[in-house]
Structure formats: C-alpha cells, structure tokens
Design a protein around this motif. Structure first.
Motif, PDB file in Angstrom:
ATOM      1  N   LYS A  44       0.790  -1.240   0.000  1.00 50.34           N
ATOM      2  CA  LYS A  44       0.000   0.000   0.000  1.00 50.34           C
ATOM      3  C   LYS A  44       0.821   1.288   0.000  1.00 50.34           C
ATOM      4  N   ALA A  45       2.081   1.164  -0.397  1.00 52.68           N
ATOM      5  CA  ALA A  45       2.938   2.359  -0.401  1.00 52.68           C
ATOM      6  C   ALA A  45       2.988   3.050  -1.763  1.00 52.68           C
ATOM      7  N   GLY A  46       2.280   2.501  -2.752  1.00 52.38           N
ATOM      8  CA  GLY A  46       2.324   3.113  -4.080  1.00 52.38           C
ATOM      9  C   GLY A  46       2.922   2.190  -5.132  1.00 52.38           C
ATOM     10  N   THR A  47       2.851   0.906  -4.872  1.00 50.82           N
ATOM     11  CA  THR A  47       3.410  -0.100  -5.786  1.00 50.82           C
ATOM     12  C   THR A  47       2.816   0.021  -7.192  1.00 50.82           C
ATOM     13  N   THR A  48       1.498   0.087  -7.245  1.00 53.60           N
ATOM     14  CA  THR A  48       0.809   0.098  -8.539  1.00 53.60           C
ATOM     15  C   THR A  48       1.124   1.384  -9.301  1.00 53.60           C
ATOM     16  N   TRP A  49       1.196   2.461  -8.563  1.00 55.73           N
ATOM     17  CA  TRP A  49       1.492   3.762  -9.168  1.00 55.73           C
ATOM     18  C   TRP A  49       2.854   3.721  -9.874  1.00 55.73           C
ATOM     19  N   ALA A 127       8.447   4.109  -0.488  1.00 53.80           N
ATOM     20  CA  ALA A 127       8.011   4.122   0.909  1.00 53.80           C
ATOM     21  C   ALA A 127       6.930   5.189   1.084  1.00 53.80           C
ATOM     22  N   ARG A 128       6.010   4.916   2.003  1.00 50.66           N
ATOM     23  CA  ARG A 128       4.919   5.865   2.277  1.00 50.66           C
ATOM     24  C   ARG A 128       4.838   6.064   3.784  1.00 50.66           C
ATOM     25  N   ASN A 129       4.458   7.256   4.215  1.00 54.36           N
ATOM     26  CA  ASN A 129       4.426   7.494   5.659  1.00 54.36           C
ATOM     27  C   ASN A 129       3.507   6.490   6.337  1.00 54.36           C
ATOM     28  N   GLY A 225      -0.503  11.221 -17.370  1.00 55.14           N
ATOM     29  CA  GLY A 225      -1.136   9.901 -17.537  1.00 55.14           C
ATOM     30  C   GLY A 225      -1.205   9.099 -16.254  1.00 55.14           C
ATOM     31  N   VAL A 226      -0.258   9.342 -15.332  1.00 56.35           N
ATOM     32  CA  VAL A 226      -0.230   8.532 -14.110  1.00 56.35           C
ATOM     33  C   VAL A 226      -0.928   9.220 -12.936  1.00 56.35           C
ATOM     34  N   GLN A 227      -1.623  10.316 -13.207  1.00 55.26           N
ATOM     35  CA  GLN A 227      -2.346  10.961 -12.105  1.00 55.26           C
ATOM     36  C   GLN A 227      -3.499  10.060 -11.655  1.00 55.26           C
ATOM     37  N   PHE A 228      -3.831  10.201 -10.377  1.00 55.17           N
ATOM     38  CA  PHE A 228      -4.791   9.311  -9.723  1.00 55.17           C
ATOM     39  C   PHE A 228      -6.088   9.142 -10.522  1.00 55.17           C
ATOM     40  N   ASP A 229      -6.687  10.237 -10.958  1.00 51.73           N
ATOM     41  CA  ASP A 229      -7.990  10.145 -11.634  1.00 51.73           C
ATOM     42  C   ASP A 229      -7.900   9.348 -12.934  1.00 51.73           C
ATOM     43  N   ASN A 230      -6.792   9.494 -13.629  1.00 49.35           N
ATOM     44  CA  ASN A 230      -6.618   8.721 -14.864  1.00 49.35           C
ATOM     45  C   ASN A 230      -6.486   7.240 -14.568  1.00 49.35           C
ATOM     46  N   MET A 231      -5.667   6.927 -13.583  1.00 50.94           N
ATOM     47  CA  MET A 231      -5.456   5.515 -13.262  1.00 50.94           C
ATOM     48  C   MET A 231      -6.725   4.893 -12.675  1.00 50.94           C
ATOM     49  N   LYS A 232      -7.445   5.675 -11.903  1.00 47.19           N
ATOM     50  CA  LYS A 232      -8.659   5.136 -11.261  1.00 47.19           C
ATOM     51  C   LYS A 232      -9.692   4.675 -12.292  1.00 47.19           C
ATOM     52  N   PHE A 252      -9.921  -0.320  -5.076  1.00 47.50           N
ATOM     53  CA  PHE A 252      -8.464  -0.436  -4.909  1.00 47.50           C
ATOM     54  C   PHE A 252      -7.843   0.962  -4.945  1.00 47.50           C
ATOM     55  N   MET A 253      -8.209   1.718  -5.965  1.00 49.67           N
ATOM     56  CA  MET A 253      -7.750   3.114  -6.065  1.00 49.67           C
ATOM     57  C   MET A 253      -8.711   3.908  -5.191  1.00 49.67           C
ATOM     58  N   ARG A 254      -8.380   4.095  -3.958  1.00 51.08           N
ATOM     59  CA  ARG A 254      -9.337   4.570  -2.956  1.00 51.08           C
ATOM     60  C   ARG A 254      -9.340   6.094  -2.875  1.00 51.08           C
ATOM     61  N   LYS A 255      -8.286   6.684  -2.309  1.00 56.74           N
ATOM     62  CA  LYS A 255      -8.237   8.156  -2.203  1.00 56.74           C
ATOM     63  C   LYS A 255      -7.005   8.750  -2.854  1.00 56.74           C
ATOM     64  N   GLY A 256      -5.889   8.074  -2.717  1.00 61.66           N
ATOM     65  CA  GLY A 256      -4.665   8.527  -3.363  1.00 61.66           C
ATOM     66  C   GLY A 256      -4.188   9.879  -2.883  1.00 61.66           C
ATOM     67  N   LYS A 257      -4.165  10.075  -1.561  1.00 60.62           N
ATOM     68  CA  LYS A 257      -3.701  11.379  -1.077  1.00 60.62           C
ATOM     69  C   LYS A 257      -2.856  11.238   0.186  1.00 60.62           C
TER      70      LYS A 257
HETATM   71  P1  A3P Z   1      -5.153   4.778  -0.776  1.00 58.36           P
HETATM   72  O1  A3P Z   1      -5.731   3.506  -0.250  1.00 58.36           O
HETATM   73  O2  A3P Z   1      -4.667   5.671   0.323  1.00 58.36           O
HETATM   74  O3  A3P Z   1      -6.032   5.484  -1.726  1.00 58.36           O
HETATM   75  P2  A3P Z   1      -0.311  -0.193  -3.669  1.00 58.36           P
HETATM   76  O4  A3P Z   1      -0.332  -0.046  -5.135  1.00 58.36           O
HETATM   77  O5  A3P Z   1       1.048  -0.310  -3.065  1.00 58.36           O
HETATM   78  O6  A3P Z   1      -1.238  -1.271  -3.217  1.00 58.36           O
HETATM   79  O7  A3P Z   1      -0.837   1.174  -3.049  1.00 58.36           O
HETATM   80  C1  A3P Z   1      -2.178   1.565  -3.214  1.00 58.36           C
HETATM   81  C2  A3P Z   1      -2.319   2.976  -2.723  1.00 58.36           C
HETATM   82  O8  A3P Z   1      -1.706   3.843  -3.688  1.00 58.36           O
HETATM   83  C3  A3P Z   1      -3.779   3.391  -2.618  1.00 58.36           C
HETATM   84  O9  A3P Z   1      -3.829   4.380  -1.585  1.00 58.36           O
HETATM   85  C4  A3P Z   1      -4.006   3.981  -4.002  1.00 58.36           C
HETATM   86  O10 A3P Z   1      -5.128   4.817  -4.100  1.00 58.36           O
HETATM   87  C5  A3P Z   1      -2.697   4.755  -4.157  1.00 58.36           C
HETATM   88  N1  A3P Z   1      -2.428   5.111  -5.553  1.00 58.36           N
HETATM   89  C6  A3P Z   1      -2.418   4.311  -6.635  1.00 58.36           C
HETATM   90  N2  A3P Z   1      -2.203   5.018  -7.753  1.00 58.36           N
HETATM   91  C7  A3P Z   1      -2.068   6.313  -7.363  1.00 58.36           C
HETATM   92  C8  A3P Z   1      -1.856   7.536  -8.064  1.00 58.36           C
HETATM   93  N3  A3P Z   1      -1.758   7.587  -9.372  1.00 58.36           N
HETATM   94  N4  A3P Z   1      -1.777   8.668  -7.332  1.00 58.36           N
HETATM   95  C9  A3P Z   1      -1.888   8.650  -5.986  1.00 58.36           C
HETATM   96  N5  A3P Z   1      -2.108   7.521  -5.278  1.00 58.36           N
HETATM   97  C10 A3P Z   1      -2.200   6.364  -5.958  1.00 58.36           C
END
Ligand code: A3P
Length: 292
Positions: A44-49, A127-129, A225-232, A252-257
């Motif tokens: 949950k630290a931003g792996t997918t991003w 890493a994420r806080n 292209g990789v901004q949250f709304d696009n990926m969501k 999965f793409m929950r809040k992203g903040k």
């Molecule tokens: P939230 O649950 O706080 O929204 P992982 O990919 O490691 O599982 O991490 C998922 C977290 O990264 C989720 O956090 C998800 O929304 C966030 N995330 C994924 N893509 C993102 C993006 N483009 N911008 C910001 N946050 C993103």
C-alpha cells in the motif's frame, strides 16, 4: 467473512500467509537478469502507481496496446504470490516477453532472492508514511480476500504498531531497505509523498537512475497519464478485473492522497502513535512527511 480468510504465521521472523510462502524455494531460486527492474514496497505504499509509471516509461512506444489489454498485475507480476485464481507470480515473471522485465515484490529486504544482487539488477523502493500506509492497508485488507480479515480499526491500529501485518512490521521494512540502500547504489529509494508533491521531478530522478532519456513532451504526457484520476478509471490499472478483490467493500484506487490518516486516527491514537514512532525510528536520515 473472517473464516474464509487466510491466517498469518511467523515466517523467519516476519508475519506472512501461505500465499506468499508456499512457493518459497522456487521464488528464492528465481533467476534475475541484469536489466530486470524490481519494484519493492511495503504493501500500500504506491506499488501500482510506480509499476504503471515504469511500464509506461519503458514501453512508451507500445504503451497504448499494452495499456488497453493487459492488466498491470500481469505487466508487472507479483513475484512471491501463489494463488489458485491467479498464475504464480514467479511463473509469470519467468515468462515475461519484455526487456527489461518489471517485477514487483513486497518482501522485506532480507527475503529478496539473491540473484537480484548477484546480477546487479536495479531496485526501486517506494516508501509511504506509516499513518497513511496503515489506513490504506486497513481498507485493502477489508476488500482483499487473499488477506487476513482486519477486524475493527482500533484492533488494526494496535496490530500495525506491533508489526503483526502481512509482510511484517512497516518500521522494519522501510528501515531495512533504507539501511541496504546506504551500501547498494542499485537501489533507488523514493517516497509516495514526493510523487504526490511533484510527479515530474520524481520521474526525472527515476530516469537518471535508470538511464532513460524521454523527451520533455513524453515526460509531461507520462506525468499526467499517471495521475490518480486517470489511473482510477483505467480498468487495466485499477484492479477491477482482479478476482480476489471485493469492490463492494472498497475500491483499490481509494483516495490517493497524503493525510487521510486524519480522518481515521483519534487524538489519543495519534499521540500513542507518535510516542511509539520515536522509539522505533531512530535514524534521523530517514524522514517521512504525513502532510504536504
Ligand atoms: P489509498 O488507499 O490511500 O487510496 P499499492 O499499489 O502499493 O497497493 O498502493 C495503493 C495505494 O496507492 C492506494 O492508496 C491507491 O489509491 C494509491 N495510488 C495508486 N495510484 C495512485 C496515483 N496515481 N496517485 C496517488 N495515489 C495512488
């Protein structure tokens, strides 16, 4: 709900479930290549991003085709996972037709298969806080059938502080990778909060680490292209095609903040957290931001 979920057990000092240890020998014998890029994170630290970003960066010529038809978890396989509904991550990684191969892991640094070090592959650690990481992990554990049931928030909060999470303690994970980075130039250590603050700047740093030189126009396109709304809204990136997740519980793409912890932590929990954090995180060079 709880009974259908896997249980955690101690595995070499780290809490794990069988989905990540059943294939242990095979995974440890994985043959890395010098041009492999391993994306490593605490869950949950931003792996997918970062996976999505690197995939677009490397394969920008064929990006449209890949993006339209191949989910991110197949483009960037999860090395250690083995599950009846999914192809084993190790097998998928072995078969990747691309060069470089992008591979993801949640392993703490001591579990990384030795061939990655022997081959001098590059490793990108994100890493994420801890506060936001905990909140994100809580919601993920609710919706992901492969994870132990999280129970209520108060209970989960304490478990996180105790390090009783799948893939172990956040504190050990981020610190272990940070220590390793001090002597290993093949690791690029980056922060989720920095990516939120200035995606373009972080892309530049990644490019110089990886020896890539996209044009300014390509970088700009990538950053947007990789901004949250696009990926969501991209079904190949938002995990909506993944059979082990229940989107009725949480996306999965929950809040992203940065700072969502403020909507979850009580004042007392925040004080307890900060006190405990000081005791566990002694290295002044490893700094996290919980707001930006
Ligand atoms: P939230 O649950 O706080 O929204 P992982 O990919 O490691 O599982 O991490 C998922 C977290 O990264 C989720 O956090 C998800 O929304 C966030 N995330 C994924 N893509 C993102 C993006 N483009 N911008 C910001 N946050 C993103």
């Amino acid at each position: 709900m709880e009974t259908e979920r896997p249980t955690m057990f101690d595995f070499q000092g780290v809490q794990m479930t069988h989905f990540f240890t059943d294939n242990w020998e095979n995974v440890q014998n994985f043959q890395a290549r010098p041009d492999d890029v391993l994306i490593a994170t605490y869950p949950k630290a931003g792996t997918t991003w970062v996976s999505y970003l690197l995939d677009l960066l490397y394969f920008r010529q064929t990006a449209q085709e890949r993006q339209a038809s191949v989910p991110i978890y197949d483009r960037v396989p999860f090395l250690e996972i083995i599950h009846p509904c999914l192809e084993s991550g190790k097998d998928l990684a072995d078969k990747l037709p691309t060069s470089p191969r992008l591979i993801k892991t949640h392993f703490p640094v001591q579990f990384v298969p030795k061939s990655f070090w022997e081959q001098n592959s590059r490793l990108v650690y994100v890493a994420r806080n801890a506060k936001d990481n905990m909140v994100s992990y809580f919601h993920f554990d609710r919706m992901n059938k492969v994870q132990p049931w999280p129970g209520d928030w108060n209970n989960y909060f304490q478990r996180f502080l105790d390090g009783k999470m799948v893939f172990g303690s956040w504190y050990d994970h981020v610190s272990g990778w940070w220590e390793k980075k001090k002597t290993c130039p093949n690791i690029h250590y980056m922060f989720y909060e920095d990516l939120i603050e200035d995606t373009g700047r972080e892309i530049d740093k990644l490019c110089s680490f990886l020896g890539l030189s996209p044009s300014a126009e390509e970088k700009e396109k990538l950053a947007s292209g990789v901004q949250f709304d696009n990926m969501k809204k991209d079904s190949m990136a938002n995990y909506s095609t993944n059979p082990v997740m229940d989107f009725k519980i949480s996306p999965f793409m929950r809040k992203g903040k940065v700072g969502d912890w403020k909507d979850h932590f009580t004042v007392a929990q925040n004080e307890q957290f900060d006190e405990d954090y000081k005791k566990k995180m002694k290295d002044p060079t490893l700094k996290f931001r919980t707001e930006i």
